[in-house]
Scaffold this active site. Structure first.
Site, PDB file in Angstrom:
ATOM      1  N   SER A 265       0.828  -1.200   0.000  1.00 35.73           N
ATOM      2  CA  SER A 265       0.000   0.000   0.000  1.00 35.73           C
ATOM      3  C   SER A 265       0.866   1.255   0.000  1.00 35.73           C
ATOM      4  CB  SER A 265      -0.975  -0.046   1.190  1.00 35.73           C
ATOM      5  OG  SER A 265      -1.969   0.936   1.073  1.00 35.73           O
TER       6      SER A 265
ATOM      7  N   ASP B 106      -5.729  -3.448  -2.410  1.00 36.49           N
ATOM      8  CA  ASP B 106      -4.652  -3.231  -1.449  1.00 36.49           C
ATOM      9  C   ASP B 106      -4.066  -4.537  -0.905  1.00 36.49           C
ATOM     10  OD1 ASP B 106      -3.171  -2.438   0.906  1.00 36.49           O
ATOM     11  OD2 ASP B 106      -4.326  -0.573   0.912  1.00 36.49           O
TER      12      ASP B 106
END
Length: 359
Positions: free
Chosen positions: A58, A196
């Site tokens: 991320s 993510d």
């Protein structure tokens, strides 16, 4: 310790957690490390001059990409410094998370992603240009999760160099690893719906260790855990406890309703994964057989695994880029840098005087 007759720190890895805007804390640590390493070496050094591999999830994936993206004017050198990455969070964070109209139309993320992909894509294109995964200056592993299979999906430089089908532009990698559910839309790539990587590896430290131990072709290769040096950067934690009387009543809304912080479900899996990976990395790299496992405050202090993490005095949601929140994150970074100055200097010395990296 390294095995007898083998060079210590044969393979050095930097791993960076997820955490949205809280990546500012990791960026501050990166900038400080570059300062200390340059002072120790007596010349300017970037982290790409020191680590063989960068791993990120991320926001950590964005930092890993930023540290390894080549400069178009000098492709053998990194385009961005640690100071540049700090500036990115401070100036571009409000731009990425500041579309008030979109937040309203999405009902704050309840009926659609809270933030549009375009603003983040524009920022990444400005910083990464047309660089592709295969162009990264060092080995790179960036996590994502494929909702079509479903299952983990890794972006790896060596895979991109091995097969053109695995090579994608860095902007696409960044959009994929940072597509946090409810915050950003999934990123479509090659028929995949990528979100993510924090869904399974909020702290990618152990994934990075495994990837290092798998090396069999490129030098350094045939590595053992005693050959590794792992530096792991957190993005700050603010853990809020909930009593049994509260949690037992939660249904769907209770688990996902924000309470002046990230929803309890998101906070639980991010913090839980991060703490678990910290423990596993400690056992893999620092633990002596027969010795009792160390409690949390004593972990990550070497000799092979170093962890830099801090507690946040107040909760900062993943997408809170308001001036007050950025100041609180900078304050937390200041405290971390002051408290961990001795260990940062130790790490900087080892990195400055480590074995040269292959071209």
């Amino acid at each position: 310790m390294a095995e007898e007759g083998r060079q210590p720190d044969r393979f050095r890895v930097l791993s960076i957690d997820g955490g949205g805007i809280r990546g500012l804390i990791a960026a501050r640590v990166i900038a400080r490390l570059e300062e200390l390493i340059s002072a120790e070496a007596g010349e300017e050094r970037r982290l790409a001059d020191c680590f063989h591999m960068f791993a990120g999830t991320s926001t950590g994936g964005l930092l890993a990409l930023g540290l390894t993206v080549p400069d178009p004017a000098n492709p053998s050198r990194p385009r961005l410094s640690g100071a540049d990455l700090v500036e990115l969070y401070e100036t571009e964070g409000p731009r990425i998370f500041g579309d008030t109209l979109h937040k309203l139309l999405s009902l704050g993320g309840w009926i659609a992603p809270k933030h549009p992909e375009k603003r983040l894509a524009d920022v990444l294109r400005e910083r990464f240009g047309d660089a592709r995964l295969r162009d990264a200056l060092r080995e790179l592993i960036v996590t994502s999760y494929d909702m079509t299979e479903p299952g983990p999906h890794f972006f790896k430089r060596w895979r991109a160099r091995e097969s053109a089908d695995r090579d994608v532009d860095m902007v696409a990698v960044g959009l994929s690893t940072s597509a946090a559910p409810t915050y950003f839309p999934s990123h479509g790539l090659g028929g995949r719906a990528l979100v993510d990587g924090g869904l399974f590896a909020a702290n990618p430290a152990v994934a990075a260790v495994v990837e290092a131990l798998k090396r069999r072709d490129d030098e350094p290769r045939d590595l053992s855990t005693g050959d590794l040096m792992l530096v792991s950067l957190g993005t700050g934690q603010h853990e809020t406890g909930h009593s049994q009387s509260q949690v037992r009543r939660w249904g769907r809304i209770g688990w996902i309703l924000p309470r002046r912080q990230d929803p309890a479900l998101i906070a639980a899996f991010l913090d839980g994964q991060s703490d678990a990976a910290d423990h596993w990395a400690e056992i893999l790299l620092n633990h002596e057989p027969g010795r009792a496992a160390l409690d949390l405050p004593a972990r990550g202090v070497g000799p092979r695994y170093f962890r830099f993490q801090t507690k946040l005095s107040v909760s900062t949601p993943l997408d809170d880029a308001r001036p007050r929140a950025l100041q609180q994150l900078n304050d937390a970074a200041d405290q971390l840098l002051a408290e961990q100055d001795k260990r940062l200097r130790e790490v900087a010395r080892r990195l400055a005087h480590g074995s040269p990296l292959p071209d």
